[in-house]
Scaffold this active site. Structure first.
Site, PDB file in Angstrom:
ATOM      1  N   CYS A  65       0.363   0.135  10.286  1.00 56.02           N
ATOM      2  CA  CYS A  65      -0.173  -0.856   9.351  1.00 56.02           C
ATOM      3  C   CYS A  65       0.872  -1.811   8.764  1.00 56.02           C
ATOM      4  O   CYS A  65       1.858  -1.385   8.160  1.00 56.02           O
ATOM      5  CB  CYS A  65      -0.917  -0.156   8.217  1.00 56.02           C
ATOM      6  SG  CYS A  65      -1.787  -1.360   7.185  1.00 56.02           S
ATOM      7  N   CYS A 112       0.852  -1.202   0.000  1.00 53.79           N
ATOM      8  CA  CYS A 112       0.000   0.000   0.000  1.00 53.79           C
ATOM      9  C   CYS A 112       0.886   1.250   0.000  1.00 53.79           C
ATOM     10  O   CYS A 112       1.847   1.335   0.774  1.00 53.79           O
ATOM     11  CB  CYS A 112      -0.900  -0.004   1.227  1.00 53.79           C
ATOM     12  SG  CYS A 112      -2.023   1.402   1.235  1.00 53.79           S
ATOM     13  N   CYS A 169       0.484   4.792   6.932  1.00 55.07           N
ATOM     14  CA  CYS A 169      -0.168   4.646   8.243  1.00 55.07           C
ATOM     15  C   CYS A 169       0.787   3.885   9.185  1.00 55.07           C
ATOM     16  O   CYS A 169       1.153   2.742   8.893  1.00 55.07           O
ATOM     17  CB  CYS A 169      -1.487   3.896   8.093  1.00 55.07           C
ATOM     18  SG  CYS A 169      -2.511   4.571   6.763  1.00 55.07           S
ATOM     19  N   ARG A 199     -17.904  -2.035  17.763  1.00 55.07           N
ATOM     20  CA  ARG A 199     -17.193  -3.301  17.520  1.00 55.07           C
ATOM     21  C   ARG A 199     -15.855  -3.357  18.254  1.00 55.07           C
ATOM     22  O   ARG A 199     -15.001  -2.474  18.078  1.00 55.07           O
ATOM     23  CB  ARG A 199     -16.962  -3.530  16.013  1.00 55.07           C
ATOM     24  CG  ARG A 199     -16.253  -4.873  15.750  1.00 55.07           C
ATOM     25  CD  ARG A 199     -16.269  -5.304  14.286  1.00 55.07           C
ATOM     26  NE  ARG A 199     -17.607  -5.164  13.765  1.00 55.07           N
ATOM     27  CZ  ARG A 199     -17.975  -4.232  12.890  1.00 55.07           C
ATOM     28  NH1 ARG A 199     -17.090  -3.398  12.410  1.00 55.07           N
ATOM     29  NH2 ARG A 199     -19.211  -4.147  12.498  1.00 55.07           N
ATOM     30  N   CYS A 233     -16.774  -8.677   5.387  1.00 49.09           N
ATOM     31  CA  CYS A 233     -16.108  -7.400   5.119  1.00 49.09           C
ATOM     32  C   CYS A 233     -14.828  -7.642   4.317  1.00 49.09           C
ATOM     33  O   CYS A 233     -13.949  -8.383   4.757  1.00 49.09           O
ATOM     34  CB  CYS A 233     -15.787  -6.734   6.452  1.00 49.09           C
ATOM     35  SG  CYS A 233     -14.946  -5.172   6.253  1.00 49.09           S
ATOM     36  N   CYS A 257     -19.702  -5.500   3.447  1.00 53.67           N
ATOM     37  CA  CYS A 257     -18.939  -4.315   3.840  1.00 53.67           C
ATOM     38  C   CYS A 257     -17.640  -4.352   3.047  1.00 53.67           C
ATOM     39  O   CYS A 257     -17.088  -5.435   2.829  1.00 53.67           O
ATOM     40  CB  CYS A 257     -18.642  -4.377   5.333  1.00 53.67           C
ATOM     41  SG  CYS A 257     -17.583  -3.044   5.902  1.00 53.67           S
ATOM     42  N   CYS A 309     -19.255   2.580   8.508  1.00 56.60           N
ATOM     43  CA  CYS A 309     -18.525   1.898   9.578  1.00 56.60           C
ATOM     44  C   CYS A 309     -17.271   2.738   9.788  1.00 56.60           C
ATOM     45  O   CYS A 309     -16.408   2.781   8.905  1.00 56.60           O
ATOM     46  CB  CYS A 309     -18.184   0.482   9.132  1.00 56.60           C
ATOM     47  SG  CYS A 309     -17.086  -0.369  10.277  1.00 56.60           S
TER      48      CYS A 309
HETATM   49  N1  SAM Z   1      -6.709   0.621   3.142  1.00 50.11           N
HETATM   50  C1  SAM Z   1      -7.987   0.857   3.667  1.00 50.11           C
HETATM   51  C2  SAM Z   1      -8.022   2.049   4.563  1.00 50.11           C
HETATM   52  O1  SAM Z   1      -7.038   2.403   5.184  1.00 50.11           O
HETATM   53  O2  SAM Z   1      -9.095   2.656   4.676  1.00 50.11           O
HETATM   54  C3  SAM Z   1      -8.618  -0.308   4.345  1.00 50.11           C
HETATM   55  C4  SAM Z   1      -7.878  -1.273   5.210  1.00 50.11           C
HETATM   56  S1  SAM Z   1      -7.208  -0.665   6.726  1.00 50.11           S
HETATM   57  C5  SAM Z   1      -6.218  -2.030   7.175  1.00 50.11           C
HETATM   58  C6  SAM Z   1      -8.574  -0.619   7.865  1.00 50.11           C
HETATM   59  C7  SAM Z   1      -8.304  -0.202   9.296  1.00 50.11           C
HETATM   60  O3  SAM Z   1      -7.658  -1.255   9.990  1.00 50.11           O
HETATM   61  C8  SAM Z   1      -7.407   0.978   9.523  1.00 50.11           C
HETATM   62  O4  SAM Z   1      -8.047   2.202   9.310  1.00 50.11           O
HETATM   63  C9  SAM Z   1      -7.043   0.798  10.981  1.00 50.11           C
HETATM   64  O5  SAM Z   1      -7.970   1.462  11.810  1.00 50.11           O
HETATM   65  C10 SAM Z   1      -7.139  -0.714  11.183  1.00 50.11           C
HETATM   66  N2  SAM Z   1      -5.798  -1.286  11.442  1.00 50.11           N
HETATM   67  C11 SAM Z   1      -4.817  -1.492  10.534  1.00 50.11           C
HETATM   68  N3  SAM Z   1      -3.700  -1.971  11.128  1.00 50.11           N
HETATM   69  C12 SAM Z   1      -3.976  -2.066  12.451  1.00 50.11           C
HETATM   70  C13 SAM Z   1      -3.217  -2.457  13.602  1.00 50.11           C
HETATM   71  N4  SAM Z   1      -1.949  -2.819  13.509  1.00 50.11           N
HETATM   72  N5  SAM Z   1      -3.818  -2.438  14.806  1.00 50.11           N
HETATM   73  C14 SAM Z   1      -5.098  -2.040  14.911  1.00 50.11           C
HETATM   74  N6  SAM Z   1      -5.856  -1.640  13.882  1.00 50.11           N
HETATM   75  C15 SAM Z   1      -5.307  -1.635  12.660  1.00 50.11           C
HETATM   76  C1  DTB Z   2     -11.288  -1.991  11.361  1.00 46.76           C
HETATM   77  O1  DTB Z   2     -11.503  -0.943  12.002  1.00 46.76           O
HETATM   78  N1  DTB Z   2     -10.506  -2.993  11.768  1.00 46.76           N
HETATM   79  C2  DTB Z   2     -10.421  -4.016  10.764  1.00 46.76           C
HETATM   80  C3  DTB Z   2     -11.442  -3.522   9.697  1.00 46.76           C
HETATM   81  N2  DTB Z   2     -11.802  -2.247  10.175  1.00 46.76           N
HETATM   82  C4  DTB Z   2     -11.091  -3.518   8.274  1.00 46.76           C
HETATM   83  C5  DTB Z   2      -9.045  -4.265  10.280  1.00 46.76           C
HETATM   84  C6  DTB Z   2      -8.062  -4.553  11.358  1.00 46.76           C
HETATM   85  C7  DTB Z   2      -6.757  -4.819  10.721  1.00 46.76           C
HETATM   86  C8  DTB Z   2      -5.736  -5.309  11.682  1.00 46.76           C
HETATM   87  C9  DTB Z   2      -4.422  -5.569  11.038  1.00 46.76           C
HETATM   88  C10 DTB Z   2      -4.430  -6.595   9.945  1.00 46.76           C
HETATM   89  O2  DTB Z   2      -5.140  -7.617  10.028  1.00 46.76           O
HETATM   90  O3  DTB Z   2      -3.710  -6.402   8.962  1.00 46.76           O
HETATM   91 FE1  SF4 Z   3      -2.828   1.263   3.329  1.00 49.35          FE
HETATM   92 FE2  SF4 Z   3      -2.816   0.098   5.692  1.00 49.35          FE
HETATM   93 FE3  SF4 Z   3      -3.089   2.740   5.532  1.00 49.35          FE
HETATM   94 FE4  SF4 Z   3      -5.100   1.120   4.710  1.00 49.35          FE
HETATM   95  S1  SF4 Z   3      -4.350   1.336   6.782  1.00 49.35           S
HETATM   96  S2  SF4 Z   3      -4.290   2.945   3.659  1.00 49.35           S
HETATM   97  S3  SF4 Z   3      -3.900  -0.609   3.924  1.00 49.35           S
HETATM   98  S4  SF4 Z   3      -1.292   1.575   4.912  1.00 49.35           S
END
Ligand code: SAM
Ligand code: DTB
Ligand code: SF4
Length: 320
Positions: free
Chosen positions: A58, A51, A55, A258, A95, A126, A186
């Site tokens: 992530c 990606c 973030c 959630r 989702c 979702c 959401c």
């Molecule tokens: N790329 C898309 C976006 O950012 O909108 C969708 C996927 S992203 C992984 C969805 C959400 O997962 C993020 O906004 C964040 O709140 C959550 N998330 C990602 N990595 C995480 C982590 N290490 N711990 C907790 N929540 C996480």
């Molecule tokens: C949200 O708030 N948490 C979910 C869902 N929306 C998409 C994702 C959590 C991702 C946690 C890290 C991973 O599995 O990569």
């Molecule tokens: Fe990309 Fe992860 Fe950020 Fe979603 S949360 S925009 S997958 S870096």
């Protein structure tokens, strides 16, 4: 318009003696929900890693080396097979998440087909695909999408410490597009990224003060992924975590709250307190998008011990 909640009002609620706060949250929860029922969703990563966004939490960001196995867009067959398994295991919502800054129109067309097929199974749908451009939310609505997940993640003030490649305003813009297309929102965030209780309150104020607050509010506890900048951040105090959930329940009494990422490291007792504070939804299945979630057997045992039941929700047929 006068905001529905001011900082000092919310701060007062947040700072109540813990028993008073839990009682207030329980009262609200019981007005709108059966406190013994939990809505269950399953996640699937349909495009994994690489990606372009940065973030800091992530595992899928191309900016950090997290050792993740990357995967291009899944096929519709793969998605339908996973959705069938999710339905059989008692999930009511499926989702699908993609590690994009935002979808290209050609990718979105494929995702729309996925939505249609999953919906046919009688599941709520979702997706979480990143930022949306004009018209893209309408394409998803036409396909019959029920919810779009797009988190604000934290307060506007703390946001720049976590992400610099997309602005807080970009996120609000996408949320507006989703709302205008009449897709349910959401939207929530992550706790434990080094933010203060003030930041947590401000994030909840932004959500609760929307004209229509999100129907679904994911509260994630940071999963500290090796290789990301937040790998070594201090843990959140568990009572501050539970307080934040209780305050979310009081401020958004009809929304599903959630208990999202991070349950794998939580004790049964902390999860039970979170349910008592008003959380009434979880992600079920051993994987979130890329990270670990409790194995189904563990959740089954927890539900048994607490006398909780999975909520039964049927997706409405779509005329798309
Ligand atoms: N790329 C898309 C976006 O950012 O909108 C969708 C996927 S992203 C992984 C969805 C959400 O997962 C993020 O906004 C964040 O709140 C959550 N998330 C990602 N990595 C995480 C982590 N290490 N711990 C907790 N929540 C996480
Ligand atoms: C949200 O708030 N948490 C979910 C869902 N929306 C998409 C994702 C959590 C991702 C946690 C890290 C991973 O599995 O990569
Ligand atoms: Fe990309 Fe992860 Fe950020 Fe979603 S949360 S925009 S997958 S870096």
């Amino acid at each position: 318009m006068v905001p529905k909640w001011t900082f000092s009002e919310v701060d007062k609620v947040f700072s109540l003696p813990f028993p008073e706060l839990m009682y207030a949250a329980q009262k609200e929860h019981r007005k709108h929900f059966n406190p013994s029922e939990i809505q269950v969703s399953t996640l699937l990563s349909i495009k994994t890693g690489s990606c372009p966004e940065n973030c800091a939490y992530c595992p899928q960001s191309a900016h950090y080396n997290t050792g993740l196995e990357k995967k291009s867009l899944s096929t519709i067959l793969e998605v339908v097979a996973a959705a069938k398994r999710a339905k059989e295991s008692g999930s009511t919502r499926f989702c699908m998440g993609a590690a994009w800054r935002g979808p290209r129109d050609q990718d979105l067309k494929i995702v729309c087909e996925m939505v249609k097929e999953v919906k046919k199974l009688g599941l709520e749908t979702c997706v979480t695909l990143g930022l949306l451009k004009d018209g893209q939310a309408n394409m998803l609505k036409k396909a019959g999408l029920d919810f779009y997940n797009h988190n604000v993640d934290t307060s506007e003030a703390y946001y720049d410490k976590i992400i610099t490649t997309r602005s807080f305003k970009d996120r609000l813009n996408t949320l507006e597009q989703i709302r205008s297309a009449a897709i349910k929102i959401c939207c929530g965030g992550i706790l434990g990224m080094g933010e203060t209780n003030q930041d947590r309150i401000k994030m909840l104020m932004l959500l609760a003060n929307m004209d229509t607050p999100p129907e679904s509010v994911p509260i994630n506890m940071l999963m500290k992924i090796p290789g990301t900048p937040l790998e070594h951040v201090d843990d959140i105090d568990p009572f501050d975590f539970v307080r934040t959930i209780a305050v979310a329940r009081i401020m958004m009494p009809t929304s599903y709250i959630r208990l999202s990422a991070g349950r794998e490291k939580m004790s049964d007792a902390l999860q039970a307190l979170s349910f008592l504070a008003g959380a009434n939804s979880i992600f079920y299945g051993e994987k979130l998008l890329t990270a670990q979630n409790p194995i189904p057997e563990q959740d089954h045992n927890l539900f048994q011990k607490l006398g909780l039941k999975k909520m039964v929700i049927k997706a409405m047929p779509t005329d798309a």
